[in-house]
Write a protein that holds these residues in place. Structure first.
Motif, short mmCIF file in Angstrom:
data_model
loop_
_atom_site.label_atom_id
_atom_site.label_comp_id
_atom_site.label_asym_id
_atom_site.label_seq_id
_atom_site.Cartn_x
_atom_site.Cartn_y
_atom_site.Cartn_z
N GLY A 165 32.94 -80.17 28.26
CA GLY A 165 32.53 -79.74 29.60
C GLY A 165 32.47 -80.94 30.51
O GLY A 165 31.59 -81.79 30.37
N ALA A 166 33.39 -81.03 31.46
CA ALA A 166 33.52 -82.23 32.29
C ALA A 166 33.02 -82.01 33.71
O ALA A 166 33.59 -82.52 34.66
N GLY A 167 31.94 -81.23 33.84
CA GLY A 167 31.33 -81.04 35.15
C GLY A 167 30.35 -82.16 35.47
O GLY A 167 30.47 -83.28 34.95
N LEU A 168 29.36 -81.88 36.30
CA LEU A 168 28.41 -82.90 36.74
C LEU A 168 27.70 -83.57 35.56
O LEU A 168 27.70 -84.80 35.44
N LEU A 169 27.11 -82.77 34.67
CA LEU A 169 26.35 -83.36 33.57
C LEU A 169 27.27 -84.02 32.55
O LEU A 169 27.00 -85.14 32.09
N GLY A 170 28.36 -83.36 32.20
CA GLY A 170 29.28 -83.95 31.22
C GLY A 170 29.87 -85.25 31.71
O GLY A 170 29.93 -86.25 30.98
N ALA A 171 30.31 -85.27 32.97
CA ALA A 171 30.88 -86.49 33.54
C ALA A 171 29.83 -87.59 33.63
O ALA A 171 30.12 -88.77 33.36
N SER A 172 28.61 -87.24 34.01
CA SER A 172 27.54 -88.24 34.13
C SER A 172 27.18 -88.83 32.77
O SER A 172 26.95 -90.03 32.64
N HIS A 207 17.80 -80.64 26.71
CA HIS A 207 17.94 -80.30 28.13
C HIS A 207 17.44 -81.44 29.00
O HIS A 207 16.25 -81.75 29.00
N PRO A 208 18.34 -82.09 29.74
CA PRO A 208 17.90 -83.13 30.69
C PRO A 208 17.40 -82.50 31.98
O PRO A 208 18.06 -81.63 32.56
N LEU A 209 16.23 -82.92 32.44
CA LEU A 209 15.69 -82.43 33.71
C LEU A 209 16.23 -83.31 34.83
O LEU A 209 15.54 -84.14 35.41
N ALA A 210 17.52 -83.15 35.08
CA ALA A 210 18.20 -83.96 36.09
C ALA A 210 19.38 -83.16 36.61
O ALA A 210 19.92 -82.30 35.91
N GLY A 211 19.77 -83.44 37.82
CA GLY A 211 20.90 -82.74 38.40
C GLY A 211 21.04 -83.08 39.87
O GLY A 211 20.31 -83.89 40.41
N ILE A 247 33.31 -84.98 40.30
CA ILE A 247 33.31 -85.82 41.50
C ILE A 247 31.89 -86.24 41.89
O ILE A 247 31.69 -87.26 42.55
N SER A 248 30.90 -85.47 41.45
CA SER A 248 29.50 -85.79 41.75
C SER A 248 28.81 -86.54 40.62
O SER A 248 27.62 -86.85 40.71
N GLY A 249 29.54 -86.82 39.54
CA GLY A 249 28.95 -87.49 38.39
C GLY A 249 28.45 -88.89 38.70
O GLY A 249 29.05 -89.60 39.51
N ARG A 250 27.35 -89.27 38.06
CA ARG A 250 26.77 -90.59 38.27
C ARG A 250 26.26 -91.13 36.95
O ARG A 250 25.58 -90.42 36.19
N ALA A 251 26.54 -92.37 36.67
CA ALA A 251 26.10 -92.99 35.42
C ALA A 251 24.59 -93.09 35.34
O ALA A 251 24.02 -93.12 34.25
#
Length: 363
Positions: free
Chosen positions: A16-23, A119-123, A130-134
């Motif tokens: 899954g390469a969305g926001l959480l996966g990419a981050s 479950h990470p409490l982040a988003g 494109i919105s992913g952040r390390a």
């Protein structure tokens, strides 16, 4: 240059390469981890790879950990498939509900001794690679759903992932997790959304008066409806319980405001407002500490470099900025920077900033 400082020894597969996966991929790659990405959408996968979140899978891959980052209605089936495809890997997921996927996995007959839900409490309000952040998870709690039959070694592997990403592991069971997120995440989403809905038919003149309070309340209303339909549906019983209590409170307020001069009406309203004051004091301080901070509101001219100068001078006077909130009305020549400091540093902060030419609201 990437420095390998990871607690994880081995390859990590992210599905899954969305926001959480990419981050997750970006954060792990920054620590030198070999991250393999997979996604049902070739376009999503290419985009996440282009952003540097990981690489394509190969037949030789042997992950030690699989992180499933797919929508809640797909979580159980994808977890089951990953457990079967990678018999030596621990599999976790990041779904924001835990009871429903676990029950579905149990019903499927999958062997769950290598499954550790989390479950990470982040988003963010915006999704996609494109919105992913390390640094998305830095300082955030990340729940690990433990079970008596899970080996400590497998739980520790997931906790190593969490620590690598700068988050704080919090162990809970699935039922406690779902009840907790219903209160601190899922119900607030509904309240924010319903308040924002009131704005749709409002006049431009009315909305031009909006301040930071309204923006704070409605910020998360920009979230994706499709995702939230799934989340709320999966955690409906816990959310409904809180919403019913919320409805009762709202009925009390309505009764008081319908007849504000009736005996006891003002007292009832005051008690509801005071109860809100009490609730706010229960929120922990920065990084989960119990510190309560004092506020200093600084007027910042609307020109380049001013906010940076404020930060620099806060450092020069030796006061730590514990939190920050910015407010700027359209067309105004100043903004307000509400900075949180330790109570014992408030007076010194005001005096030092004032002596450097800063205007402090209310002083």
């Amino acid at each position: 240059m990437v420095e390998n400082t990871s607690r994880l020894a081995g390859q990590v597969r992210v599905v899954g390469a969305g926001l959480l996966g990419a981050s997750i991929g970006l954060g792990l790659r920054a620590r030198g981890v070999d991250v393999v990405l997979a996604d049902a959408s070739p376009a999503n996968l290419r985009l996440a790879i282009d952003y540097g979140a990981g690489r394509r899978e190969t037949a030789a891959d042997e992950p030690v950990l699989v992180v499933v980052c797919v929508p809640p209605d797909l979580t159980a089936s994808v977890v089951a498939a990953e457990l079967a495809a990678h018999p030596h890997a621990v599999v976790t997921d990041v779904a924001s509900v835990k009871v429903a996927p676990y029950e579905e996995l149990q019903a499927s007959g999958a062997l769950l001794d290598r499954y550790v839900g989390s479950h990470p409490l982040a988003g963010r309000e915006r999704g996609g690679a494109i919105s992913g952040r390390a640094d998305l998870f830095v300082g955030r709690p990340w729940v690990v759903c433990t079970r008596p039959e899970l080996s400590r070694t497998r739980v520790s592997l997931v906790e190593s992932l969490i620590l690598d990403l700068g988050a704080t592991p919090v162990e809970m069971n699935t039922v406690a997790h779902d009840a907790a997120v219903a209160l601190v995440s899922h119900t607030p989403q509904i309240v924010s959304t319903l308040m924002a809905k009131r704005l749709a038919g409002s006049s431009d003149a009315a909305l031009a008066l909006a301040g930071q309070g309204l923006r704070d309340v409605t910020r998360i209303a920009a979230s994706e409806p499709e995702l939230w339909v799934q989340i709320l549906g999966a955690n409906a019983p816990a959310v409904v319980e809180i919403l019913r209590a919320y409805r009762d409170d709202l009925d009390q307020v309505l009764a008081a405001l319908d007849e504000p001069e009736a005996p006891g009406a003002r007292r009832a309203l005051a008690e509801e407002l005071a109860a809100g004051n009490s609730g706010v004091t229960r929120l922990p301080g920065k990084h989960g500490q119990e510190h309560r901070f004092s506020q200093v509101v600084v007027m910042v001219d609307d020109k380049p470099g001013e906010l940076g100068r404020l930060f620099t001078e806060m450092g020069e006077i030796g006061v730590n900025l514990e939190d920050l909130r910015l407010e700027h009305s359209p067309g105004a020549q100043i903004g307000l920077a509400e900075i949180a400091v330790l109570p014992e540093a408030q007076r010194r902060t005001i005096d030092e900033l004032s002596s450097r030419g800063w205007r402090i609201a209310g002083s």
